[in-house]
Design an enzyme around this catalytic site. Structure first.
Site, short mmCIF file in Angstrom:
data_model
loop_
_atom_site.label_atom_id
_atom_site.label_comp_id
_atom_site.label_asym_id
_atom_site.label_seq_id
_atom_site.Cartn_x
_atom_site.Cartn_y
_atom_site.Cartn_z
N ARG A 75 19.71 21.29 37.14
CA ARG A 75 20.80 20.33 36.92
C ARG A 75 22.17 20.99 36.84
O ARG A 75 23.18 20.33 37.08
CB ARG A 75 20.50 19.52 35.64
N GLU A 112 14.08 23.75 24.82
CA GLU A 112 13.67 22.78 23.80
C GLU A 112 12.23 22.31 23.99
O GLU A 112 11.52 22.07 23.03
CB GLU A 112 14.62 21.57 23.80
O1 LIG Z 1 19.28 24.74 25.59
P1 LIG Z 1 17.86 24.70 26.06
O2 LIG Z 1 16.89 24.32 24.98
O3 LIG Z 1 17.48 25.95 26.77
O4 LIG Z 1 17.75 23.51 27.12
C1 LIG Z 1 18.71 23.27 28.10
C2 LIG Z 1 18.15 23.38 29.47
O5 LIG Z 1 17.09 22.42 29.67
C3 LIG Z 1 17.29 21.74 30.88
O6 LIG Z 1 16.75 22.44 31.96
P2 LIG Z 1 15.24 22.33 32.52
O7 LIG Z 1 14.64 23.68 32.40
O8 LIG Z 1 14.53 21.17 31.91
O9 LIG Z 1 15.41 22.19 34.06
P3 LIG Z 1 15.99 21.27 35.19
O10 LIG Z 1 17.47 21.50 35.18
O11 LIG Z 1 15.31 21.88 36.35
O12 LIG Z 1 15.64 19.82 34.93
C4 LIG Z 1 18.79 21.70 31.02
O13 LIG Z 1 19.18 21.45 32.35
C5 LIG Z 1 19.22 23.05 30.52
O14 LIG Z 1 19.21 24.03 31.53
N1 LIG Z 2 16.98 16.68 24.96
C1 LIG Z 2 17.20 17.08 26.22
N2 LIG Z 2 17.63 16.18 27.14
C2 LIG Z 2 17.85 16.58 28.42
N3 LIG Z 2 17.67 17.82 28.86
C3 LIG Z 2 17.25 18.74 27.97
N4 LIG Z 2 17.01 20.07 28.09
C4 LIG Z 2 16.61 20.53 26.89
N5 LIG Z 2 16.59 19.55 25.99
C5 LIG Z 2 16.99 18.41 26.63
#
Ligand SMILES: O=P(O)(O)OC[C@H]1O[C@H](OP(=O)(O)OP(=O)(O)O)[C@H](O)[C@@H]1O
Ligand SMILES: Nc1ncnc2[nH]cnc12
Length: 186
Positions: A75, A112
């Site tokens: 993202r 998370e």
């Molecule tokens: O602060 P954190 O607890 O590390 O979480 C934040 C991360 O989680 C999500 O990524 P995700 O790995 O779900 O991947 P995506 O972007 O591929 O959906 C979001 O886009 C951040 O990169």
């Molecule tokens: N609560 C949340 N919503 C969307 N993206 C996330 N990545 C990690 N935690 C998330």
């Protein structure tokens, strides 16, 4: 970073959009309140407003001498390339394991709702470059910290981080030594 009253009003509108159209309890796991940044990109007016905020941020980033933008798979890629174009500097991806060709540097991390490995291509950051790190959302900070570690080990200098959404109760910014700007706080 400081935003003017006009920008703060725009940001309030974007926050409302996330509340009304981008909030999903118990996704992807029970107990997680998912904040979906696509609620903004799906709506052209909100998307344009976010782009205006990026215009403002980019002007300041140019003044601060940012020399490269790194964003986090997946993202983060919605926003990193746009910011790199506005600032006029290289865009460099950090990706989940196995997606980048050539020699890579890797780091394991937790977020998370899980664990993963992210990678950066060797030689993708010029030595000593001042880097802006971009992602859609800051939760626990595990992802952003891992990206910062890869940049630092590659010889870049993490000058600042920008996230669209910040989940304040998870205190992710405490893991990051560079200044973090978030546009919308929850
Ligand atoms: O602060 P954190 O607890 O590390 O979480 C934040 C991360 O989680 C999500 O990524 P995700 O790995 O779900 O991947 P995506 O972007 O591929 O959906 C979001 O886009 C951040 O990169
Ligand atoms: N609560 C949340 N919503 C969307 N993206 C996330 N990545 C990690 N935690 C998330």
């Amino acid at each position: 970073m400081e935003f003017s009253k006009e920008e703060q009003e725009k940001l309030q509108g974007l926050r409302n959009k996330i509340v009304t159209d981008g909030t999903f309890p118990d996704f992807p796991k029970p107990g997680i309140l998912f904040r979906d940044v696509f609620a903004i990109t799906r709506d052209p007016e909100s998307h344009r407003t976010l782009n205006e905020i990026f215009d403002y941020y980019s002007k300041k980033a140019i003044e601060r001498g940012i020399q490269a933008v790194v964003a986090i798979d997946a993202r983060g890629f919605l926003f990193g390339p746009v910011l790199a174009l506005k600032i006029g500097v290289p865009f460099v991806p950090v990706r989940k394991r196995g997606k980048l060709p050539g020699n890579v540097r890797s780091v394991a991390y937790s977020l998370e709702y899980g664990e993963a490995v992210m990678e950066i291509q060797e030689g993708s950051i010029q030595q000593g470059f001042k880097v802006l790190v971009v992602d859609d959302l800051l939760a626990t900070g595990g992802s952003l910290r891992a990206a910062c570690e890869l940049i630092t080990k590659s010889g870049g200098v993490v000058h600042e981080c920008l996230v669209v959404l910040e989940l304040l109760d998870l205190k992710g910014r405490n893991l990051i030594s560079a200044p973090v700007t978030s546009l919308l706080q929850f």
